[in-house]
Design a protein around this motif. Structure first.
Motif, PDB file in Angstrom:
ATOM      1  N   GLU A 192       0.796  -1.208   0.073  1.00  0.00           N
ATOM      2  CA  GLU A 192       0.002  -0.002  -0.011  1.00  0.00           C
ATOM      3  C   GLU A 192       0.894   1.114  -0.066  1.00  0.00           C
ATOM      4  O   GLU A 192       2.043   1.221   0.006  1.00  0.00           O
ATOM      5  N   ILE A 193       0.188   2.512  -0.081  1.00  0.00           N
ATOM      6  CA  ILE A 193       0.974   3.695   0.080  1.00  0.00           C
ATOM      7  C   ILE A 193       0.556   4.395   1.264  1.00  0.00           C
ATOM      8  O   ILE A 193      -0.722   4.514   1.395  1.00  0.00           O
ATOM      9  N   ARG A 194       1.217   5.356   1.538  1.00  0.00           N
ATOM     10  CA  ARG A 194       0.886   6.110   2.761  1.00  0.00           C
ATOM     11  C   ARG A 194       1.809   7.808   2.579  1.00  0.00           C
ATOM     12  O   ARG A 194       3.138   7.691   2.207  1.00  0.00           O
ATOM     13  N   LYS A 195       0.884   8.601   2.668  1.00  0.00           N
ATOM     14  CA  LYS A 195       1.308  10.099   2.420  1.00  0.00           C
ATOM     15  C   LYS A 195       2.101  10.522   3.468  1.00  0.00           C
ATOM     16  O   LYS A 195       1.733  10.318   4.901  1.00  0.00           O
ATOM     17  N   HIS A 196       3.427  10.792   3.265  1.00  0.00           N
ATOM     18  CA  HIS A 196       4.368  11.494   4.180  1.00  0.00           C
ATOM     19  C   HIS A 196       3.814  13.019   4.495  1.00  0.00           C
ATOM     20  O   HIS A 196       3.288  13.362   3.751  1.00  0.00           O
ATOM     21  N   SER A 197       4.372  13.412   5.657  1.00  0.00           N
ATOM     22  CA  SER A 197       4.112  14.798   6.020  1.00  0.00           C
ATOM     23  C   SER A 197       4.575  15.837   4.839  1.00  0.00           C
ATOM     24  O   SER A 197       4.182  17.109   4.458  1.00  0.00           O
ATOM     25  N   SER A 198       5.732  15.433   4.219  1.00  0.00           N
ATOM     26  CA  SER A 198       6.394  16.119   3.035  1.00  0.00           C
ATOM     27  C   SER A 198       5.443  16.180   1.818  1.00  0.00           C
ATOM     28  O   SER A 198       5.611  17.084   1.025  1.00  0.00           O
ATOM     29  N   GLY A 199       4.376  15.294   1.699  1.00  0.00           N
ATOM     30  CA  GLY A 199       3.291  15.256   0.536  1.00  0.00           C
ATOM     31  C   GLY A 199       3.662  13.880  -0.254  1.00  0.00           C
ATOM     32  O   GLY A 199       2.853  13.710  -0.899  1.00  0.00           O
ATOM     33  N   ALA A 200       4.785  13.458  -0.031  1.00  0.00           N
ATOM     34  CA  ALA A 200       5.282  12.587  -0.886  1.00  0.00           C
ATOM     35  C   ALA A 200       4.836  11.245  -0.443  1.00  0.00           C
ATOM     36  O   ALA A 200       4.465  10.960   0.652  1.00  0.00           O
ATOM     37  N   TYR A 201       4.424  10.038  -1.471  1.00  0.00           N
ATOM     38  CA  TYR A 201       4.006   8.828  -1.001  1.00  0.00           C
ATOM     39  C   TYR A 201       4.864   7.992  -0.663  1.00  0.00           C
ATOM     40  O   TYR A 201       6.175   7.703  -1.367  1.00  0.00           O
ATOM     41  N   MET A 202       4.848   7.289   0.371  1.00  0.00           N
ATOM     42  CA  MET A 202       5.719   6.084   0.780  1.00  0.00           C
ATOM     43  C   MET A 202       5.138   4.640   0.428  1.00  0.00           C
ATOM     44  O   MET A 202       3.863   4.517   0.780  1.00  0.00           O
ATOM     45  N   LEU A 203       5.961   3.889   0.202  1.00  0.00           N
ATOM     46  CA  LEU A 203       5.410   2.266  -0.425  1.00  0.00           C
ATOM     47  C   LEU A 203       5.657   1.485   0.993  1.00  0.00           C
ATOM     48  O   LEU A 203       6.756   1.486   1.568  1.00  0.00           O
ATOM     49  N   VAL A 204       4.639   0.957   1.583  1.00  0.00           N
ATOM     50  CA  VAL A 204       4.756   0.115   2.802  1.00  0.00           C
ATOM     51  C   VAL A 204       3.564  -1.002   2.511  1.00  0.00           C
ATOM     52  O   VAL A 204       3.134  -1.385   1.911  1.00  0.00           O
ATOM     53  N   LEU A 205       4.277  -2.233   3.631  1.00  0.00           N
ATOM     54  CA  LEU A 205       3.693  -3.276   3.502  1.00  0.00           C
ATOM     55  C   LEU A 205       2.885  -3.140   5.036  1.00  0.00           C
ATOM     56  O   LEU A 205       3.422  -2.897   5.800  1.00  0.00           O
ATOM     57  N   GLN A 206       1.478  -3.288   4.816  1.00  0.00           N
ATOM     58  CA  GLN A 206       0.984  -3.341   6.247  1.00  0.00           C
ATOM     59  C   GLN A 206      -0.567  -4.311   5.929  1.00  0.00           C
ATOM     60  O   GLN A 206      -0.831  -4.897   5.066  1.00  0.00           O
ATOM     61  N   LYS A 207      -1.076  -4.288   7.070  1.00  0.00           N
ATOM     62  CA  LYS A 207      -2.521  -5.061   7.244  1.00  0.00           C
ATOM     63  C   LYS A 207      -3.244  -4.260   6.010  1.00  0.00           C
ATOM     64  O   LYS A 207      -3.397  -3.131   5.970  1.00  0.00           O
ATOM     65  N   CYS A 208      -4.113  -5.056   5.252  1.00  0.00           N
ATOM     66  CA  CYS A 208      -4.643  -4.627   4.304  1.00  0.00           C
ATOM     67  C   CYS A 208      -5.703  -3.485   4.417  1.00  0.00           C
ATOM     68  O   CYS A 208      -6.470  -3.888   5.439  1.00  0.00           O
ATOM     69  N   THR A 209      -5.741  -2.178   3.825  1.00  0.00           N
ATOM     70  CA  THR A 209      -7.096  -1.544   4.147  1.00  0.00           C
ATOM     71  C   THR A 209      -8.124  -1.693   2.826  1.00  0.00           C
ATOM     72  O   THR A 209      -8.068  -2.620   2.357  1.00  0.00           O
ATOM     73  N   THR A 210      -8.180  -0.494   2.206  1.00  0.00           N
ATOM     74  CA  THR A 210      -9.082  -0.671   1.107  1.00  0.00           C
ATOM     75  C   THR A 210      -8.388  -0.504  -0.055  1.00  0.00           C
ATOM     76  O   THR A 210      -9.216  -0.117  -1.369  1.00  0.00           O
TER      77      THR A 210
END
Ligand code: UDP
Ligand code: MN
Length: 639
Positions: free
Chosen positions: A603-621
Motif C-alpha cells: 500500500e502507499i502512505r502519504k508522508h508529511s512532506s506530501g510524498a507517498y511512501m510504499l509500505v507493507l501493512q495490514k490490508c486497508t481498502t
C-alpha cells in the motif's frame, strides 16, 4: 670588500633560488606524474565519463540504452584487457599524431598568455578530457563543430588523413597467411552530415590498408546531407582520388533522406565487386582488415561477417582497443555484447571466426548472396533494428553470421547523432517491424520490453507483406529454432499476464518504481515513460520490476515482502525463491496486492512532506491498476 661582503648575500640569494627551483621541480614532477598516472589509469581501465544530464528526461531512454551498451562493452573490455599488450599505451603515445598536431599550437598559446584561457563551455562533454589550452576563439569553433557533428571535428581537421593506428590484432593474426587468390572487394561508406575530414580519413584508410589488387571500388552514399562542404568540396576530393586511382571512387547521393537501411541498399545495388563491405563513413579500417573477410567469404558464400570494432573516442579521437565479443541484442532489439561461446574458446585458436547471433551494423557479405536473401529491409526508417532484422533473416533462412577476430575496424562513437534527437521513436517502430516479420509467438516480448500494448499500439511499422512473402519464398525456419539453436542466451518470459505502469487508487500521478540504482528499495515516484517503472506481473505471482532482462544467466528483480519492517525490497528472483523469500503476490486488476505468504498488502502512505511512501501493512481498502493486461485472467487463472 664589496665583493667579500656581497659574496655571502649573493650566495644566499643563489641558494634560495636553487631551493625554490628544486621545490618547484618536485611539485611540478609530482603533478605531472599524478596526471600521467591518473590519465593512464583512466585509459587502462576504460573508466566511462560521468555523462549524466539529469535535466534531459526526453533523452533518458536513449541515454539509458547507450550507457547500458557502453557499460556492457566496458565490462567485456575490462575482462578481456587482462590479455592486453602492455605496450599499447606507449605505442599509441609514440605514433598518435593527434597529440603532436595540437600540442604545438597549444604550447605557443601558453607562452603568449600567462594565465590559462577561460573555459567557455565548462559543461560541454567535448572539453571534459580535451582542449584545456585552447583560446576562446578556438573553443568556440571546436564547440560549434561538436554540436554539428557529435564529435571533435575541430581536432579531426588538424590530423593527417593517413594517421597511423595501433595494430589491435592478436599477434597470431599477424602471423596468419591467406590465399593469394581472393575475391574482389567493394567498400560502401554511407553518411549523413559527416565532417569532410572524417570521410577523407575513412577513404584514405581503406586505400592504404587494403591490398590494391583486391580493392575494386569505394562507393560513397550520401543520405541527403545538409552539410554544404559535403557537396562541392567532397566532389573535388573524389576527383583528386580518382586521378590517382582511376575509377576507384563512386559517389551516389539521395535526393531525400531515406535512412540507413536504404543508404546501405543503394551502395549494395551500385557495387560490382564479389564481396561488399558496408561501413559507416566515420571509420578507419586497420591493417590487414580485408584479407580475413575475403578469405572467409570465399570459403563460404553464405556467411555474413563483422569485423571487430575498436573505439575512436568522440573527443580525443584516440583509439581504444575493444575486446572480442559476440554481437547480441535484448528484447528491445537494442544491441549488446555477449560472452564468447564455449565452443569457440575450446578451439583454442584466437584467429578462428566466432559464430554470432547478430551483427551490430557494419558487415561484409558476398554481394550476390546478400541480394538473394533480400539485402536490407528497405522498410526500416532512419536508424535501428535493421541489423537484427538481417541477422534473424540470415540465420533463419540458411546463412550464418560470424565475427572475424583478425579483421579490425576503428569506429568513431559519436556523442550525439546529427540526424535525430530522440532515436527511440525509430528504434521502437523498427523493432516492431522485426517482431512482426520474424519472431512468431515470441513477438510479444518486444512489445513488453518497449511497454507497448499488444493490440492497437498506435505505431505504424509500415507494410510488411513483401518481407513476409520473402520469408515464405526462402522457406525460413521459425524464430523458435533461432532461439534454441543460435541464441539460447536470449531468454523469453512467456507467463507474463500484465505489464506497464502500476498505479494506486489513492493517486494516479505516482507510479510504482524500482527506486534508486544501486539499491533494492522500490518507491512511489511521479509517473514517466522509462524502464525503472516497468512492472511485469506473472501468472505464478511474481512482480518483475525495471528492465526486462534478456540474458539466460542473469536475473530479473522481484518485488519481495522481507517478512519484517514495513518496506518491500527487490531481490533476484531465482535466489529469492530458493531462499524462501516472499515473492508471490495475489493481484487482480483493480484489486489489492496481497502477499501470499505474509498476507500483508502493498500500500502507499502519504508522508508529511506530501510524498507517498510504499509500505507493507495490514490490508486497508487500497487497490491497484496495471497498465496493460495480456489475458483476462480471472480468479481461477491465478494459483
Ligand atoms: N545513416 C544514414 N541515414 C540516416 C541515419 C544514419 O545514412 O538517416 C548512416 C550514418 O551516417 C552512419 C550509419 O548510418 O554512417 C550508422 O549510423 P550511426 O553511425 O549514427 O550509428 P552507430 O554507428 O552509432 O550505431
Ligand atoms: Mn557509426
Amino acid at each position: 670588500m664589496i665583493l667579500r661582503r656581497n659574496f655571502p648575500k649573493g650566495f644566499c640569494i643563489g641558494l634560495i633560488l636553487v631551493i625554490a627551483v628544486n621545490i618547484f621541480l618536485v611539485f611540478y614532477t609530482k603533478e605531472t606524474l599524478h596526471n600521467l598516472i591518473l590519465g593512464r589509469l583512466h585509459k587502462e581501465f576504460h573508466l566511462p565519463p560521468p555523462e549524466w544530464d539529469g535535466a534531459m528526461i526526453k533523452r533518458l531512454s536513449r541515454l539509458e540504452m547507450d550507457l547500458q551498451h557502453l557499460k556492457d562493452g566496458m565490462q567485456l573490455v575490462m575482462k578481456q584487457q587482462e590479455n592486453k599488450d602492455h605496450t599499447q599505451k606507449r605505442i599509441e603515445d609514440e605514433v598518435h599524431p593527434a597529440r603532436k598536431a595540437v600540442e604545438t599550437p597549444e604550447r605557443e598559446t601558453k607562452k603568449q598568455q600567462n594565465r590559462p584561457p577561460k573555459k567557455l563551455f565548462p559543461n560541454s562533454p567535448l572539453f571534459k578530457q580535451w582542449g584545456d589550452k585552447l583560446s576562446e576563439a578556438q573553443q568556440k569553433e571546436a564547440e560549434d563543430l561538436f554540436q554539428k557533428f557529435g564529435y571533435n571535428a575541430y581536432l579531426s581537421n588538424q590530423l593527417p588523413h593517413n594517421r597511423s593506428l595501433m595494430d589491435t590484432r592478436d599477434s597470431r593474426c599477424v602471423q596468419k597467411s591467406y590465399p593469394s587468390l581472393l575475391p574482389s572487394l567493394g567498400v560502401i561508406l554511407i553518411f549523413m552530415d559527416e565532417s569532410l575530414s572524417i570521410i577523407q580519413r575513412a577513404i584514405t584508410s581503406v586505400i592504404s590498408r587494403t591490398p590494391p589488387r583486391l580493392l575494386k571500388e569505394i562507393i560513397l552514399v550520401d543520405d541527403f546531407s545538409s552539410n554544404g562542404e559535403l557537396k562541392v568540396s567532397l566532389n573535388e576530393k573524389i576527383k583528386l582520388y580518382n586521378q590517382k586511382y582511376p575509377g576507384l571512387l563512386k559517389m551516389i547521393r539521395h535526393s531525400e533522406r531515406r535512412g540507413l537501411a536504404q543508404a546501405r541498399n543503394t551502395g549494395w545495388a551500385a557495387a560490382t565487386a564479389d564481396v561488399v563491405a558496408i561501413l559507416d563513413a566515420h571509420i578507419e579500417v586497420n591493417v590487414g582488415w580485408a584479407e580475413p573477410i575475403l578469405a572467409r567469404i570465399q570459403e563460404d558464400r553464405t556467411v555474413i561477417v563483422s569485423p571487430v570494432f575498436d573505439k575512436i573516442c568522440f573527443d580525443t579521437l584516440q583509439l581504444e582497443k575493444y575486446g572480442l565479443a559476440v554481437h547480441g541484442f535484448n528484447w528491445e532489439l537494442w544491441c549488446r555484447y555477449d560472452a564468447l561461446p564455449q565452443a569457440w574458446i575450446d578451439l583454442n585458436d584466437v584467429t578462428a571466426p566466432v559464430k554470432s547471433p547478430s551483427i551490430m551494423g557494419i558487415m561484409a557479405a558476398n554481394r550476390l548472396f546478400l541480394g538473394e536473401i533480400g539485402a536490407l529491409d528497405g522498410g526500416m526508417l532512419v536508424y535501428g533494428g535493421e541489423n537484427v532484422e538481417l541477422s534473424l533473416r540470415v540465420w533463419q533462412c540458411g546463412g550464418k553470421i560470424e565475427i572475424l577476430p583478425c579483421s579490425r575496424v576503428a569506429h568513431l562513437e559519436r556523442y550525439h547523432k546529427p540526424y535525430a534527437m530522440d532515436l527511440s521513436i525509430f528504434l521502437k517502430r523498427n523493432a516492431l517491424r522485426v517482431a512482426e516479420i520474424w519472431m512468431d509467438e515470441y513477438k510479444q516480448m518486444v512489445y513488453l520490453a518497449w511497454n507497448i500494448p499488444l493490440q492497437n499500439s498506435g505505431i505504424d511499422y509500415g507494410d510488411i507483406s513483401s518481407r513476409i512473402a520473402l520469408r515464405k519464398k526462402l522457406k525460413c525456419k521459425p524464430f523458435d529454432w533461432y532461439l534454441k539453436n543460435v541464441y539460447p542466451l536470449l531468454k523469453p518470459t512467456l507467463n507474463i499476464v500484465g505489464y506497464g505502469r502500476m498505479k494506486n487508487s489513492l493517486d494516479k500521478n505516482v507510479c510504482l518504481d524500482q527506486g534508486p540504482v544501486p539499491g533494492n528499495t522500490p518507491i512511489m515516484h511521479p509517473c514517466h515513460e522509462f524502464s525503472p517503472q516497468n512492472i511485469y506481473y506473472h501468472q505464478t505471482g511474481e512482480f518483475y520490476m525495471g528492465n526486462l532482462i534478456a540474458e539466460a544467466n542473469s536475473d530479473d528483480r522481484c518485488l519481495t515482502d522481507p517478512g519484517h519492517g514495513e518496506k518491500p525490497t527487490l531481490e533476484r528472483c531465482s535466489t529469492a525463491a530458493q531462499s524462501g523469500l516472499h515473492i508471490h503476490w495475489d493481484f487482480k486488476q483493480g484489486r489489492a496486492i496481497v502477499n501470499r505468504d505474509t498476507k500483508r498488502c502493498l500500500e502507499i502512505r502519504k508522508h508529511s512532506s506530501g510524498a507517498y511512501m510504499l509500505v507493507l501493512q495490514k490490508c486497508t481498502t487500497q487497490t491497484w491498476e496495471l497498465q496493460y493486461i495480456i489475458r483476462n485472467w480471472d480468479q481461477t487463472d491465478v494459483q
